[in-house]
Design a protein around this motif. Structure first.
Motif, short mmCIF file in Angstrom:
data_model
loop_
_atom_site.label_atom_id
_atom_site.label_comp_id
_atom_site.label_asym_id
_atom_site.label_seq_id
_atom_site.Cartn_x
_atom_site.Cartn_y
_atom_site.Cartn_z
N CYS A 124 -15.28 -12.32 83.24
CA CYS A 124 -15.66 -11.07 82.56
C CYS A 124 -15.10 -9.75 82.73
CB CYS A 124 -17.37 -10.95 82.60
SG CYS A 124 -18.32 -12.20 82.61
N ASN A 176 -9.43 -15.15 77.22
CA ASN A 176 -10.89 -15.83 77.33
C ASN A 176 -11.75 -14.98 78.53
OD1 ASN A 176 -10.17 -17.69 75.46
ND2 ASN A 176 -9.50 -19.18 77.04
N PHE A 201 -14.92 -12.85 79.11
CA PHE A 201 -16.04 -12.31 78.29
C PHE A 201 -16.26 -10.74 78.27
CE2 PHE A 201 -18.18 -15.82 76.17
CZ PHE A 201 -17.31 -17.04 76.54
N ILE A 253 -17.36 -13.58 72.24
CA ILE A 253 -17.19 -13.44 73.65
C ILE A 253 -17.62 -12.14 74.24
CG2 ILE A 253 -15.10 -14.60 73.81
CD1 ILE A 253 -13.66 -11.84 73.90
#
Ligand code: GLU
Length: 407
Positions: free
Chosen positions: A180, A210, A212, A242
């Motif tokens: 993240c 990818n 988040f 996301i």
């Protein structure tokens, strides 16, 4: 053989022993003590430390909580919040943030801080990494540490915002270990606000990798001049997919002690996270949830009055700070913090932001948070969530302190 337990630390987890004390809360304790001593002498500390609105919670919200108590709305609720509050949040996100969510996308917890911690627990395995752009709010890195993850600090540019080249190089280096990125606009401690172009650039890097996005938007209402708040999740379906939007009633409605924060995110994230709430918190305080329903659905005039007042204070404090020789400071566009660079005063026994802040407190009775707590030692954070007469007094003391250091 059974031993006498004297050294408690030996028995505690490495996780908790590694955790740092929150500098904002630690400072508050210190200031309370000093303030108590000064009162006897007719003096006081000017509190630019903790970021807490000096306003009282508006009356309509207090009445809603009292009514809830009188109606015995005091029992457990669904662990992620009553449906009336979730609906109020769904309506607010549609109204203010251009976000289309349903009740299944909402998670209500015990304040912004607790919901952020729940997110980190939900995403981070041991040694997973979380991108934390500097200067960052003090608890972001420590929440990652508590989940045995690795906070990766991202450098900032001249506008105190993410240095995109550094972000890219960290992603290249750490790859899929990164789960993240924490985005905080308007930002604590800087007051920096990301514009559309900047948000798009960062969001597309996250989409491509990818990663988040945890978008902490708790200061969204306190925004000044021509700046505008844009929710990252509103940038399109791919980004929304996301993004976890975090918000709270704490700052917007002067409700810090009521502890209501929330998340809006993909329903599969929320349903997994619900287990965390079931097993750890049961539910956010029931009367406080009813108060939050009124906060979000009720009259918003008091919020605008607070915003106007913060803007006046920002203008004043910025003018005062930039007139002091040796201070460098960018104009905050939001929140209620200003983050001046005070490193030109690091001489003699002032070697860093901790020394600067503790001498300022001890000699001038002004409390600020050292920049090192936010990941950069050149700065200190001033919270101007305090009355204008206190700000004037505080700035007089601050200016005199700096002049003495230069002199
Ligand atoms: N978020 C506020 C601050 O930065 C409150 C204190 C805290 O939770 O750290 O001062």
């Amino acid at each position: 053989m059974k031993e006498n337990i004297t050294d408690m630390k030996k028995y505690l987890s490495e996780r908790v022993l590694k955790l740092e004390e929150s500098p904002t809360f630690a400072l508050e304790k210190k200031v309370d003590m000093l303030d108590g001593q000064l009162k006897a002498k007719g003096d006081y500390v000017v509190r630019f430390g903790i970021g807490q609105p000096d306003f009282n919670t508006p009356d309509n919200i207090k009445v809603a909580a009292k009514t809830a108590i009188d109606e015995n709305k005091t029992k457990y609720t669904a662990s992620t919040g009553i449906k009336e509050l979730k609906q109020a949040i769904v309506d607010k996100l549609a109204r203010d943030n251009n976000l289309d969510y349903g009740l299944e996308n909402i998670f209500v917890g015990n304040g912004g801080k607790q919901v952020l911690d729940a997110i980190i627990r939900a995403f981070v395995n041991t040694r997973d990494a979380v991108l934390v752009p500097k200067p960052y709010w003090v608890s972001y890195t420590q929440q990652v540490v508590l989940s045995e993850g690795i906070p990766l600090e991202v450098d900032f540019n001249d506008f105190l915002k993410i240095d995109v080249e550094h972000l890219k190089s960290l992603i290249k280096q750490h790859g899929s270990r990164i789960k993240c990125l924490i985005l905080n606009s308007p930002g604590n401690p800087t007051g920096a606000v990301y514009n559309l172009k900047e948000l798009k650039e960062i969001a597309s890097i996250c989409v491509d990798n990818n990663i988040f996005i945890i978008s902490d938007e708790v200061y969204e209402i306190f925004i000044f001049g021509n700046a505008a708040h844009i929710s990252a999740a509103s940038l399109g379906d791919e980004v929304k997919n996301i993004t976890l939007t975090v918000n709270a009633v704490s700052k917007t409605y002067a409700m810090t002690g009521w502890r209501i924060g929330y998340i809006a995110a993909h329903k599969d994230i929320i349903s997994q996270m619900t287990k965390i709430q079931d097993q750890s918190a049961s539910n956010p305080c029931t009367p406080a949830q009813w108060a939050a329903v009124e906060a979000l659905n009720g009259d918003q005039q008091s919020v605008e009055l607070m915003r106007l007042e913060y803007e006046k204070r920002r203008d004043y404090i910025y003018k005062r700070l930039t007139s002091i020789d040796g201070i460098k400071c960018s104009l905050p566009e939001g929140a209620f913090y200003v983050f001046p660079d005070v490193s030109s005063f690091y001489k003699g026994d002032i070697k860093n932001s901790f020394d600067f802040s503790s001498q300022l407190l001890e000699k001038a009775y002004v409390a600020v948070v050292p920049g090192a707590a936010f990941g950069d030692d050149s700065f200190v954070r001033i919270s101007y969530a305090t009355a204008i007469d206190k700000i004037k007094e505080g700035m007089d003391r601050f200016e005199k302190f700096c002049r003495n250091l230069s002199g």
